[in-house]
Design a protein around this motif. Structure first.
Motif, short mmCIF file in Angstrom:
data_model
loop_
_atom_site.label_atom_id
_atom_site.label_comp_id
_atom_site.label_asym_id
_atom_site.label_seq_id
_atom_site.Cartn_x
_atom_site.Cartn_y
_atom_site.Cartn_z
N GLN A 1 0.82 -1.21 0.00
CA GLN A 1 0.00 0.00 0.00
C GLN A 1 0.86 1.27 0.00
N GLN A 2 2.18 1.08 -0.19
CA GLN A 2 3.12 2.20 -0.22
C GLN A 2 3.21 2.92 1.13
N SER A 3 2.97 2.18 2.20
CA SER A 3 3.15 2.71 3.56
C SER A 3 4.50 2.29 4.09
N LEU A 4 5.12 3.16 4.89
CA LEU A 4 6.45 2.90 5.42
C LEU A 4 6.42 1.79 6.45
N LEU A 5 7.35 0.85 6.31
CA LEU A 5 7.52 -0.22 7.29
C LEU A 5 8.61 0.21 8.28
N ALA A 6 8.27 0.31 9.55
CA ALA A 6 9.20 0.85 10.55
C ALA A 6 10.34 -0.11 10.84
N GLN B 1 12.95 -12.86 8.12
CA GLN B 1 11.79 -13.62 7.65
C GLN B 1 10.80 -12.70 6.93
N GLN B 2 10.59 -11.52 7.46
CA GLN B 2 9.68 -10.57 6.82
C GLN B 2 10.23 -10.12 5.47
N ILE B 3 11.53 -9.92 5.39
CA ILE B 3 12.17 -9.54 4.13
C ILE B 3 11.99 -10.62 3.08
N ASP B 4 12.22 -11.88 3.48
CA ASP B 4 12.06 -13.00 2.55
C ASP B 4 10.64 -13.05 1.99
N ALA B 5 9.67 -12.80 2.86
CA ALA B 5 8.28 -12.85 2.42
C ALA B 5 7.99 -11.72 1.43
N LEU B 6 8.51 -10.53 1.70
CA LEU B 6 8.27 -9.39 0.81
C LEU B 6 9.00 -9.56 -0.53
N VAL B 7 10.15 -10.21 -0.51
CA VAL B 7 10.87 -10.50 -1.76
C VAL B 7 10.07 -11.50 -2.59
N GLU B 8 9.53 -12.52 -1.94
CA GLU B 8 8.74 -13.54 -2.64
C GLU B 8 7.48 -12.92 -3.26
N GLN B 9 6.92 -11.92 -2.57
CA GLN B 9 5.72 -11.24 -3.07
C GLN B 9 6.04 -10.16 -4.10
N LYS B 10 7.34 -9.98 -4.39
CA LYS B 10 7.81 -8.96 -5.34
C LYS B 10 7.57 -7.53 -4.84
N VAL B 11 7.36 -7.37 -3.55
CA VAL B 11 7.22 -6.03 -2.97
C VAL B 11 8.60 -5.38 -2.88
N ILE B 12 9.58 -6.17 -2.45
CA ILE B 12 10.98 -5.71 -2.45
C ILE B 12 11.65 -6.31 -3.67
N ARG B 13 12.17 -5.45 -4.56
CA ARG B 13 12.78 -5.95 -5.80
C ARG B 13 13.76 -4.90 -6.36
N ASP B 14 14.48 -5.29 -7.40
CA ASP B 14 15.39 -4.40 -8.15
C ASP B 14 16.36 -3.69 -7.20
N GLY B 15 16.46 -2.36 -7.34
CA GLY B 15 17.44 -1.62 -6.54
C GLY B 15 17.19 -1.70 -5.05
N MET B 16 15.92 -1.73 -4.65
CA MET B 16 15.60 -1.85 -3.22
C MET B 16 16.00 -3.22 -2.69
N LEU B 17 15.94 -4.24 -3.53
CA LEU B 17 16.36 -5.58 -3.12
C LEU B 17 17.85 -5.58 -2.79
N VAL B 18 18.65 -4.94 -3.65
CA VAL B 18 20.09 -4.84 -3.38
C VAL B 18 20.32 -4.08 -2.08
N LYS B 19 19.57 -2.99 -1.89
CA LYS B 19 19.71 -2.16 -0.70
C LYS B 19 19.37 -2.93 0.58
N VAL B 20 18.25 -3.66 0.55
CA VAL B 20 17.82 -4.41 1.72
C VAL B 20 18.78 -5.56 2.03
N LYS B 21 19.25 -6.24 0.98
CA LYS B 21 20.22 -7.31 1.19
C LYS B 21 21.51 -6.77 1.82
#
Length: 271
Positions: free
Chosen positions: A186-191, A196-216
């Motif tokens: 929903q484009q709301s900030l996650l505090a 585990q939460q990151i893995d789930a968001l990656v699987e859902q394609k919420v975290i991807r591309d440049g943000m995926l590199v950043k989060v990793k």
């Protein structure tokens, strides 16, 4: 108190107002914290590529850097971007020192898979120069251009470069970009996020591309340093001052050991 390592994205460098805002905050932060700034420069590289009619591509969020492109990437990052930041910091009354990852063997840099071209991955090596500069009150500004032991210049993702510097100094890491942090569907900030939460968001394609590199990179840094890493925005530099009182400035990426401690505490409270 641990040194603070701040990483800024390339779009920040061309925004004089944003630079003044961030460096004004840094002036406050360095009264109590030693501080290092690590930077990228993607938009500047893109400008050079377009001016030279050179095609720029990315794989997995990383810029493919050919041997033909490398001299221009070095010029854009270690030259134009770094010197611009030094000038902006000086205009704000700070004492900056421009460096690259190749200086003083700060990191050990090796070439990644051939498909990325002259792109390197890094690990911390020798922090002696940085510690001297910090002890003398200077503000190191480090570009993400590295060098292999064989003398090959390599383009390093700036998030990964900042991670290595934070590991080197055992410092707290803040990654600044043009977004407030990691956003949900929903484009709301996650505090706060754990692995585990990151893995789930990656699987859902919420975290991807440049943000995926950043989060990793943030999770890797958080794991090795043993403390949360913050992803926040350079457009709201005043939020960084909240960290002085222990509050969050964006999205906190928590290391596994901290997550385990929090879960243990939570379980004990409910027994």
């Amino acid at each position: 108190m641990q040194p603070l390592v701040i990483k800024v994205g390339g779009a920040f460098i061309g925004d004089k107002d944003a630079a003044r805002g961030l460096f004004a905050v840094i002036q406050e932060l360095i009264k109590t914290r030693q501080l290092v700034l690590v930077h990228g420069g993607g938009p500047i590289v893109e400008q050079w590529m377009q001016a030279l009619n050179l095609k720029s591509t990315k794989i997995d969020g990383l810029r493919v850097t050919t041997d033909v492109h490398m001299p221009y990437v070095v010029g854009a990052l270690a030259g134009t971007a770094n010197t611009q930041l030094v000038a902006q910091a000086r205009a704000c009354g700070l004492e900056p020192v421009g460096l690259s990852l190749a200086d003083a063997h700060l990191v050990r840099c090796t070439q990644m898979q051939a498909k990325y071209g002259a792109v390197g991955e890094v690990e911390p090596a020798d922090g002696k120069l940085l510690k001297v500069l910090l002890d003398e009150g200077y503000l190191p500004l480090i570009s993400s251009i590295g060098c292999s032991d064989g003398g090959q210049l390599l383009n390093v993702n700036a998030d990964q470069a900042a991670t290595a510097i934070a590991q080197l100094l055992k410092g707290e890491l803040v990654m600044l970009s043009d977004v407030a942090g990691v956003l949900d569907k929903q484009q709301s900030l996650l505090a706060q996020l754990n692995a585990q939460q990151i893995d789930a968001l990656v699987e859902q394609k919420v975290i991807r591309d440049g943000m995926l590199v950043k989060v990793k990179a943030a999770l890797s840094a958080a794991t090795s340093i043993g403390m949360p890493v913050t992803i926040a925005s350079w457009k709201q530099p005043q939020s960084l001052l909240q960290m002085l009182s222990g509050d969050s400035a964006g999205t906190r990426i928590c290391p596994p050991e901290l997550q385990s401690m929090d879960e243990t505490k939570l379980n004990q409270e409910h027994q």
